[in-house]
Design an enzyme around this catalytic site. Structure first.
Site, PDB file in Angstrom:
ATOM      1  CG  ASP A  38      33.823  11.221 -16.823  1.00  0.00           C
ATOM      2  OD1 ASP A  38      34.694  11.071 -15.948  1.00  0.00           O
ATOM      3  OD2 ASP A  38      34.091  11.255 -18.050  1.00  0.00           O
ATOM      4  NE  ARG A  39      37.781   7.863 -14.723  1.00  0.00           N
ATOM      5  CZ  ARG A  39      38.801   7.536 -13.936  1.00  0.00           C
ATOM      6  NH1 ARG A  39      38.846   6.352 -13.340  1.00  0.00           N
ATOM      7  NH2 ARG A  39      39.790   8.389 -13.726  1.00  0.00           N
ATOM      8  CG  ASP A  49      35.537  14.607 -16.061  1.00  0.00           C
ATOM      9  OD1 ASP A  49      36.002  13.656 -15.400  1.00  0.00           O
ATOM     10  OD2 ASP A  49      35.218  14.485 -17.262  1.00  0.00           O
ATOM     11  CG  ASP A  89      36.743  11.264 -12.886  1.00  0.00           C
ATOM     12  OD1 ASP A  89      35.646  11.820 -12.656  1.00  0.00           O
ATOM     13  OD2 ASP A  89      37.139  11.018 -14.040  1.00  0.00           O
ATOM     14  NE  ARG A 137      41.938  13.826 -21.336  1.00  0.00           N
ATOM     15  CZ  ARG A 137      41.449  12.902 -20.523  1.00  0.00           C
ATOM     16  NH1 ARG A 137      42.159  12.483 -19.508  1.00  0.00           N
ATOM     17  NH2 ARG A 137      40.263  12.389 -20.732  1.00  0.00           N
ATOM     18  CE  LYS A 166      36.396  13.680 -20.529  1.00  0.00           C
ATOM     19  NZ  LYS A 166      35.980  12.921 -19.331  1.00  0.00           N
ATOM     20  CG  HIS A 199      33.699   5.939 -17.687  1.00  0.00           C
ATOM     21  ND1 HIS A 199      33.508   7.279 -17.944  1.00  0.00           N
ATOM     22  CD2 HIS A 199      35.022   5.726 -17.783  1.00  0.00           C
ATOM     23  CE1 HIS A 199      34.684   7.841 -18.180  1.00  0.00           C
ATOM     24  NE2 HIS A 199      35.623   6.922 -18.085  1.00  0.00           N
ATOM     25  CB  SER A 209      39.274  13.461 -17.049  1.00  0.00           C
ATOM     26  OG  SER A 209      38.771  12.400 -16.288  1.00  0.00           O
ATOM     27  CG  HIS A 210      42.347  10.846 -14.584  1.00  0.00           C
ATOM     28  ND1 HIS A 210      41.545  10.450 -15.632  1.00  0.00           N
ATOM     29  CD2 HIS A 210      43.590  10.387 -14.861  1.00  0.00           C
ATOM     30  CE1 HIS A 210      42.288   9.766 -16.493  1.00  0.00           C
ATOM     31  NE2 HIS A 210      43.528   9.715 -16.051  1.00  0.00           N
TER      32      HIS A 210
END
Length: 440
Positions: free
Chosen positions: A238-239, A236, A234, A11, A106, A320, A96-97
């Site tokens: 995934d949460r 992407d 979030d 990242r 990822k 998650h 992500s966030h």
């Protein structure tokens, strides 16, 4: 390269610490390390995700790997693609966030098994730094396109058992939850959306449901109209965070416990909860006929423990939710369907279903900047030596009426405290006592 290689992903800030040249080198390094024939690559809605895809794909194909371009997708969809297409690996281009100027990767091997710092990211970093790639392939790999959304929707929808129509408020945060939420479209869910336009600059708020201030717009909507529950993705997807019918935030370890109850109605087996979770998680999993198992924090560790134990499900305090049915990986849509199933099958509202699980009083995660992490751990161990010590991740110590966990940050001179007690008064007293030792 500005420390872009992290414990769980890569990242950095686009155009600064993360450039197209670095993405190209990461593609070559990933292919050198993993030697894949086929790699599924998805991307989020950030404006620079496409140029990063093109550079990464150029590196992968130069090493002879075929690239399956998934196009725009959520991170759970990229995991599903990895397993359903039987790819040798996958890469999701997302930060992500993180704010809009950030991006990243990822990485997974086959079967959506994550590549972490300990299982390949460090080696990939060395290859990127040294340029010691395998020779370019005599025949470059090819790029093909595959639309994963219809397959993912059809697969996840099979798990729905929604017995009556529900009204749901959804904050998509301008992120990939917009695609993840397509799963809801043919189900008896009437969705009222917020921020449902893809925009990688995040013009409305940070896409992070862990931060309660990001949920204020959703709460305001829910207090104007009647809804059965609310959800917030979030960046992407995934949460996911959940709110009850009153717009009250449900702690994510409580969500883990609710989903575990639903899964255990159908099948008994091991279920993991992360070690920051309420004692109630362990108790309710056991009461529901499951085998509660504690995990350390971090998706790479949890997924490995799940595979080893053949676990049905795992939940993490960060939101998650991991399902055996998605290659032991996250699916925010599937988490949502289990909550919808539960609400639709009960005469009681979600707040009443949560109430029996709110058995204890938690501090929430409290970060403290410290000079010497090891000295902090030594002080705490000495002070609370009569308790039950658990060293799965940082230091956990349990007593009959309270417990705490202190974990060092992977990236900063911080320690993170989580503490829970049987009463609010005891929680506050012990929290202040432990923080006094941490910050001494």
């Amino acid at each position: 390269m500005g420390g872009i290689f992290k414990a769980y992903d890569i990242r950095g800030i686009y155009g600064d610490t993360l450039t197209e040249d670095i993405a190209f080198r990461i593609g070559r390094a990933y292919a050198t390390f993993l030697k894949p024939r086929t790699v599924a690559v998805g991307r989020d809605m950030r404006p620079h995700s496409m140029p990063l895809f093109e550079a990464l794909a150029r590196g992968l194909t130069q090493q002879g790997a075929d690239v399956v371009d998934l196009g725009l997708c959520s991170t759970p969809m990229s995991y599903y693609a990895n397993t359903s297409l039987k790819a040798d690996g996958s890469v999701m281009i997302t930060a992500s966030h993180n704010p809009g100027e950030w991006n990243g990767f990822k990485l997974c091997r086959e079967r959506a098994i994550p590549i972490s710092g300990a299982t390949g990211i460090n080696e990939i970093e060395q290859l990127v730094a040294t340029g010691a790639f395998a020779p370019a392939a005599a025949r470059p790999g090819r790029i093909s396109r595959h639309e994963i959304l219809p397959d993912y929707m059809a697969y996840i929808q099979k798990f729905a058992d929604i017995r009556r129509p529900l009204k749901v408020a959804v904050d998509y945060a301008n992120g990939m939850g917009i695609l993840e939420g397509k799963v809801f479209e043919v189900l008896p869910l009437q969705v009222t959306p917020l921020f449902d336009t893809l925009d990688g600059t995040f013009p409305n708020h940070e896409a992070n449901p862990l931060k309660h201030d990001t949920l204020e717009a959703l709460q305001a909507l829910m207090r104007k109209e009647r809804f059965d529950f609310g959800i917030a993705f979030d960046g992407d997807a995934d949460r996911v965070g959940f709110l009850d019918e009153r717009g009250e935030i449900i702690p994510m370890d409580i969500v883990t416990t609710l989903i575990a109850q639903m899964i255990l109605r159908k099948e008994k087996g091991p279920i993991f909860y992360d070690l920051r979770s309420s004692w109630a998680a362990r108790e309710v999993i056991r009461e529901s006929g499951g085998t509660p198992m504690m995990s350390r924090v971090g998706h790479a560790f949890i997924k490995a423990q799940m595979r080893e134990a053949k676990a049905l499900f795992a939940g993490e305090l960060s939101g998650h939710y991991y399902f055996r049915e998605n290659g032991y990986a996250e699916s925010a849509a599937l988490a949502t369907l289990y909550i919808a199933d539960m609400v639709s099958q009960s005469a009681a509202p979600l707040s009443e279903l949560v109430r029996p699980i709110r058995r204890y009083h938690a501090s929430g995660e409290i970060n403290s900047e410290v000079k010497d992490v090891d000295a902090v751990i030594r002080r705490l161990r000495a002070k609370y030596s009569t308790g039950r010590v658990i060293e799965l991740d940082g230091l956990s110590i349990e007593f009959d009426d309270w417990w705490f966990n202190v974990r060092p940050s992977n990236t900063e001179p911080l320690v993170r405290l989580n503490l829970e007690a049987r009463t609010a008064e005891l929680m506050a007293r012990r929290r202040d006592e432990v923080l006094g030792l941490i910050r001494a």
